[in-house]
Design a protein around this motif. Structure first.
Motif, short mmCIF file in Angstrom:
data_model
loop_
_atom_site.label_atom_id
_atom_site.label_comp_id
_atom_site.label_asym_id
_atom_site.label_seq_id
_atom_site.Cartn_x
_atom_site.Cartn_y
_atom_site.Cartn_z
N THR A 81 46.93 58.67 14.85
CA THR A 81 46.98 60.11 15.14
C THR A 81 48.06 60.39 16.19
O THR A 81 48.37 59.55 17.03
CB THR A 81 45.62 60.63 15.64
N ASP A 85 47.43 66.45 11.29
CA ASP A 85 47.43 65.18 12.00
C ASP A 85 46.38 64.23 11.45
O ASP A 85 46.64 63.05 11.21
CB ASP A 85 47.21 65.43 13.50
N ILE A 86 45.18 64.73 11.23
CA ILE A 86 44.11 63.89 10.68
C ILE A 86 44.47 63.45 9.26
O ILE A 86 44.26 62.28 8.87
CB ILE A 86 42.77 64.65 10.68
N ALA A 110 47.04 60.65 9.33
CA ALA A 110 46.47 59.41 9.87
C ALA A 110 45.56 58.73 8.85
O ALA A 110 45.48 57.48 8.81
CB ALA A 110 45.70 59.70 11.15
#
Length: 384
Positions: free
Chosen positions: A323, A377-378, A381
């Motif tokens: 992340t 972002d999640i 990741a």
């Protein structure tokens, strides 16, 4: 203003405990950086202050504010959440006593009870806090305290506060609710029958990851007298700047909790059904086994989200490392988003015990950044 409980939550959060300084008109609590206070003759204390460990004119408004936002009568501020925990345990328990704790309690709470209080003849039994019958069965004639976290840290289980309060009181015990994850804005334990609401004010109340503190709030005057004695006698009190920062943070608590909840719900939407995710854990998710109870006693469901990775421990560690906006760090409840691996970080002390957390578990503290950025972002990741 500080005594007018009929006002709405945000009005109390902003005004309770302090009126503008009559001498200067200052609308914010001054930082009284003094360790001692001049007396008008022996015992002639001005405003009731003599020594800063016993009382400080910056800490006093904070304590009144804490009581007001928890709809309580008495508030006590401490140097950390663990200091508040220690004070509570020592105020209620004596050698030979027993307490019931969640079987997924915060690692620091478990460590203090398991490594320190058991040396003083205190016994404890872990029980699933979402199972009222299991808690009832864990009670003994010597049980003096039922410890509740709801939501729990880090598995986000929910305890029915009113039902658990009935179990505790029927058994002659006190019940404390660690309200850190929910905050007083989302949940009011005292109104549901709890004897004490406990906080790590480091988290949502301070809200900016810049101050460490703790709090105990109660309507029980006899309990508060015990808290006050240990607060002064053991001295685990916040400094005036800490008190000022905490009170500053509380003023925006309602706004922040709404944004935390909004953003968390969007993260849950992404995680739900994602092939890299074995399980998403959030009290606001209809699939959560305690969703109905959470809906009954919480205003909204907060900013804490946990998930288990389909690829096991290594996938969880890799996810934490990838992340970019979510910062790998312990703690929670600040304006910024954080990610952690509980088994290796906040809950490492539970390894090998009945409270050991799954090794594929990741905990998110969803901040108040732009939701689209957090979701992206999640997503990156998970798919890297």
């Amino acid at each position: 203003m500080s005594e007018q409980r009929s006002h709405g939550f945000s009005t109390r959060a902003i005004h309770a405990g302090y009126d503008p300084d009559p001498a200067t008109g200052a609308v914010n609590v001054p930082i009284y950086a003094s360790s001692t206070f001049a007396q008008d003759g022996v015992g002639g204390m001005r405003g009731g202050f003599e020594y800063a460990r016993t009382g400080n004119p910056t800490r006093k408004p904070l304590e009144a504010n804490l009581a007001a936002i928890e709809a309580g009568t008495f508030g006590r501020a401490f140097s950390s959440g663990m200091a508040a925990t220690d004070c509570l345990l020592r105020s209620v328990l004596r050698p030979g006593d027993h307490l019931v704790i969640p079987n997924d309690a915060y690692g620091g709470t478990f460590r203090l009870i398991d490594k320190v209080f058991t040396q003083w003849g205190i016994e404890y039994t872990p029980a699933p806090i979402s199972d009222v019958d299991a808690v009832r069965e864990a009670m003994r004639p010597t049980t003096k305290l039922v410890w509740v976290e709801t939501p729990t840290n880090p598995l986000l289980n929910i305890g029915d506060i009113a039902a658990l309060a009935d179990v505790a009181h029927t058994g002659g015990a006190k019940i404390v609710v660690d309200n850190t994850f929910a905050s007083p804005y989302l949940q009011q334990p005292l109104a549901l029958g709890a004897d004490v609401a406990l906080h790590s004010t480091t988290k949502y109340l301070g809200g900016h990851s810049d101050v460490v503190g703790g709090a105990l709030v109660t309507n029980d005057e006899e309990l508060d007298t015990r808290f006050a004695f240990l607060q002064n006698g053991a001295g685990a009190v916040p400094g005036p700047f800490d008190a000022y920062l905490t009170m500053r943070g509380i003023k925006t608590l309602a706004l922040r909790m709404e944004r935390h909840s909004d953003n968390a719900e969007k993260i849950v939407e992404l995680l739900d059904g994602h092939p890299a995710v074995a399980q998403v854990i959030y009290p606001g998710h209809e699939a959560h086994p305690d969703h109905a109870v959470a809906s009954k006693q919480m205003r909204r469901f907060g900013g804490m989200v946990s998930l288990r990775l389909a690829g096991g421990k290594q996938a969880a560690l890799d996810f934490c490392a990838r992340t970019e906006i979510f910062t790998l760090a312990e703690s929670l409840g600040g304006v910024e988003s954080l990610i952690e691996h509980p088994g290796a970080m906040t809950h490492a002390s539970t390894a090998g015990s009945l409270l050991e957390v799954p090794e594929d578990l990741v905990r998110l503290s969803v901040g108040i950044e732009d939701a689209a950025d957090l979701v992206a972002d999640i997503e990156q990741a998970l798919e890297a």
